[in-house]
Design an enzyme around this catalytic site. Structure first.
Site, PDB file in Angstrom:
ATOM      1  N   ARG A  34       0.805  -1.219   0.000  1.00 27.71           N
ATOM      2  CA  ARG A  34       0.000   0.000   0.000  1.00 27.71           C
ATOM      3  C   ARG A  34       0.842   1.276   0.000  1.00 27.71           C
ATOM      4  NH1 ARG A  34      -4.375   0.987   4.654  1.00 27.71           N
ATOM      5  NH2 ARG A  34      -5.047  -1.081   3.947  1.00 27.71           N
ATOM      6  N   HIS A  80      -7.753  -4.907  -7.642  1.00 34.60           N
ATOM      7  CA  HIS A  80      -7.571  -4.120  -6.412  1.00 34.60           C
ATOM      8  C   HIS A  80      -8.920  -3.960  -5.698  1.00 34.60           C
ATOM      9  CE1 HIS A  80      -4.859  -1.552  -4.076  1.00 34.60           C
ATOM     10  NE2 HIS A  80      -5.839  -0.662  -3.971  1.00 34.60           N
ATOM     11  N   TYR A 125     -17.792  11.659 -14.663  1.00 30.29           N
ATOM     12  CA  TYR A 125     -17.731  12.811 -15.560  1.00 30.29           C
ATOM     13  C   TYR A 125     -16.414  12.905 -16.321  1.00 30.29           C
ATOM     14  CZ  TYR A 125     -21.721  14.365 -12.759  1.00 30.29           C
ATOM     15  OH  TYR A 125     -22.925  14.445 -12.130  1.00 30.29           O
TER      16      TYR A 125
END
Length: 747
Positions: A34, A80, A125
């Site tokens: 991570r 993931h 968007y």
């Protein structure tokens, strides 16, 4: 044989063992999967998976844009399984040219702004594809260069690393917080990093000092000036940890100051807020106006308008560098996961050396992968050539035999692969022209095989190939340095008093310890209005850019800036709200003026000394002890001294006796009890039968004013000659009616 210590029944596992193992597992997950980048491709797992998923979707730099939600969906569903918002934020970060020195994602839509990096639009968007620079990480992926591992559910394979052709861990840097460790790798310039890598490749014994001639320092995407000393940067690269200080760049334009580059991750709006706050607090009177003129053509353009053309712009900017985010310090901590799979802080040489090993291994695997392909194809071409040379017999065997493969293998000494290739031939490929094509392909592949084998067998050839590829990528993607390296002295904030206009003020102290300041020296402080039960105590004349020092009944001094005092239009505020005096203490006087101004400090026990005002300034709310108060004595109001060489000290006691001595006989001290000025009997002092009621300093051309109730007496220097005596005496009696002097001052 090792035994498994894990118990088969988890319910019986001791809590301590379980929690220890769980925490260690979690820690290793956070560190390895991570928070920390890998030295090979410079990416964290989520970044690697985003880039790989986009390549699998065909989103190259030449492809059409696709909705970001499509990419995020593929990343979460295939590789993931975490939160979509965190994944999308990581994707946005790689697309922001003010966050990544060399962005990996090409975004279309609202992807945030330097003022607010998290102001990006929702993923439904925006659209995205990979940048051309991402080819540096992906171009060799399908050439056997890296290892593959199952994804989280075992249904797909994903690369454990990407075959980076450049040391991306230095190019884009990384920040992250793991468990018990963190990383702060600054971004660098591609040309400089590539040059250092090539130098180390050709000179394996090169030192960090030599490498730093190629990499003089970080290179941030937003530019700015790196003002850290070269020795400090060198030390950071030698140890893997340190700090770098970045300052904004500015220009002069028609008398205005235009800020064109900001430190990394600094918001222009935030900087303007900080400057505006100082202006509102009247701490920046030299600035008349602020404007943000940033636009598409000028991403950073902050305008500071000085109040006049006489303002020293460099001094003003030095103050702003010291008090705002226009100058910031950034940590350097080159902590990453190495080729051994372990996190470690690496110096610059170790980092580049390890990446070069990774690159050489990657290129070796790519060449070997290609060599295996070439050898396999040559093997098949050998078989096809045999078939074309014996085409009639091959056709006869295929037509007559039920199992032609073993017959072909036995008749022409073919391998299984060669026989299978012959059987897979289409009729259209049986033309006479095919033999020519096969021989031509054989010749090309033989030459390629020889070249590959020579390269793989020669360490020098392999290094030369790696160097040429690095230089080719540098030519394709390199650019100029953005962050200039300029060694400068640290910024200094302008003294607050220097920023305040110098105006005459009168500081007024009341009996109850309330303070205020009036403009000018003409005001009569006794005529001001006071709260019920309160009245005038003392006043001092100074300027708004000077300090006011207050003396309390315990001999402690306290300091406030004169310009910060409340206006005399009101009734002021209590000093106890600004200071922390001892219990029961009260304020007896106030001093103001130039730091070199002299004041006479004394107690009614007859002791005193002359002190410089600057030496009485206190830095804390608790003040500082300056005047030692004898037992049973009280502190008298301080009196200004004009010239110790010519002034006279006049002291009056409760018996109406006046003593005048030269001020030159009174010592200059920073603190203490002082000397005996007027003789006071300690026994009578305890009973308050004898004590000094007032003391002041009279200039050579001044006069002494004594008040006793409603009566007062003004004595000029010539009149004071009859009261002169030796220091420590009681003095001479004043005229009848002035035996009870309650106020003494000089004019």
């Amino acid at each position: 044989m090792a035994t498994d210590t894990t118990l088969e029944i988890p319910e019986t596992l001791p809590l301590r063992t379980f929690t220890e193992k769980a925490y260690l597992d979690y820690s290793m997950y956070v560190i390895l999967d991570r928070a920390l980048p890998h030295i090979g491709d410079g990416l964290k797992p989520v970044q690697r998976r985003i880039v790989y998923a986009m390549s699998e979707l065909g989103l190259s730099s030449r492809a059409k844009f696709k909705k970001s939600a499509r990419t995020v969906g593929d990343v979460l569903g295939k590789f993931h399984p975490h939160g979509d918002s965190a994944c999308y934020e990581a994707m946005v970060h790689m697309a922001q040219d003010f966050s990544f020195r060399y962005p990996l994602v090409d975004g279309q839509g609202n992807w945030g702004a330097p003022d607010d990096p998290k102001s990006f639009a929702a993923m439904r968007y925006t659209e995205a594809r990979l940048t051309a620079f991402a080819d540096v990480l992906l171009s060799e992926l399908g050439e056997g260069t890296v290892d593959w591992a199952p994804n989280f559910d075992g249904t797909l394979q994903e690369p454990t690393l990407l075959p980076a052709r450049l040391p991306a861990v230095l190019l884009n840097g990384a920040t992250g917080i793991a468990v018990g460790m963190a990383t702060d790798i600054p971004p660098h310039n591609l040309r400089e990093v590539a040059s250092a890598a090539v130098h180390l490749l050709e000179n394996p014994k090169a030192t960090v000092d030599e490498l730093c001639r190629h990499i003089p320092g970080p290179d941030y995407p937003t530019g700015g000036e790196i003002i850290t000393q070269r020795d400090d940067l060198l030390r950071a690269y030698q140890t893997g940890s340190g700090s770098v200080r970045i300052r904004a760049r500015y220009e002069r334009e028609s008398g205005d100051i235009v800020i064109t580059e900001l430190p990394y991750q600094v918001s222009g709006a935030r900087v303007l807020e900080q400057i505006a706050a100082q202006m509102a607090a009247k701490k920046l009177p030299m600035v008349a106006d602020l404007r943000d003129e940033s636009d598409h053509e000028n991403p950073t353009r902050l305008l500071i308008v000085p109040r006049s053309g006489r303002i020293d712009a460099d001094m003003l900017m030095s103050h702003l560098f010291a008090t705002t985010d226009l100058e910031r310090s950034y940590r350097i901590n080159l902590n990453m996961i190495g080729l051994d799979g372990r996190p470690a802080v690496k110096d610059l040489r170790t980092l580049l050396r390890e990446w070069i090993d990774f690159r050489i291994t990657t290129v070796t695997r790519r060449l070997q992968f290609r060599l295996d392909k070439v050898l396999d194809r040559l093997h098949i071409l050998d078989g096809l050539l045999i078939a074309y040379l014996n085409i009639d017999e091959v056709i006869a065997i295929i037509r007559s035999e039920d199992e032609p493969k073993p017959v072909l293998m036995a008749r022409f000494s073919l391998s299984d692969r060669q026989a299978e290739a012959i059987l897979d031939l289409k009729l259209r490929h049986l033309a006479r022209l095919e033999e020519t094509k096969i021989r031509g392909e054989q010749q090309e592949l033989s030459e390629e095989r020889d070249t590959l084998q020579k390269t793989l067998s020669s360490k020098r050839r392999l290094q030369t190939l790696v160097r040429k590829e690095i230089e080719a990528d540098t030519e394709a993607y390199g650019d100029e340095r953005r962050s200039r390296l300029v060694e400068r002295e640290p910024a200094q904030a302008i003294d607050e008093t220097a920023l305040v206009p110098s105006e005459p003020v009168t500081v007024v102290l009341s009996e109850k310890g309330w303070v205020r300041a009036a403009r000018g020296h003409e005001i009569d402080p006794e005529t001001l209005s006071y709260k019920a039960g309160d009245s005038f105590k003392a006043a001092a004349y100074g300027r708004s850019n000077q300090q006011a020092v207050f003396l309390d009944s315990t001999g402690r001094a306290y300091t406030l800036a004169a310009h910060g005092l409340p206006s005399a239009r009101g009734q002021g505020e209590p000093l106890t709200g600004r200071f922390n005096p001892p219990d029961g203490a009260s304020f007896v006087g106030v001093m103001a003026g130039d730091p070199d101004r002299l004041y006479l400090l004394a107690t009614d026990a007859g002791y005193g000394f002359i002190a410089r005002l600057g030496d009485l300034v206190a830095r804390t709310r608790a003040g500082k002890a300056v005047l030692s108060v004898p037992k049973n004595a009280r502190v008298l109001a301080p009196a200004p001294v004009t010239d110790p060489g010519t002034d006279f000290i006049a002291a009056v006691n409760a018996q109406g006796q006046l003593l005048v001595i030269p001020a030159a006989e009174v010592p200059r001290l920073n603190r203490g009890k002082g000397i005996k000025i007027q003789g006071i009997n300690p026994g009578k002092l305890a009973k308050r039968e004898e004590y000094m009621t007032g003391i002041t300093s009279v200039a050579a051309d001044g006069s002494l004013v004594l008040h006793a109730g409603k009566r007062h007496l003004r004595l000029k220097i010539a009149d004071l000659e009859s009261y002169q005596g030796d220091r420590g005496r009681k003095g001479k009696k004043l005229p009848r009616g002035l035996q009870k002097v309650d106020r003494v001052y000089a004019e």
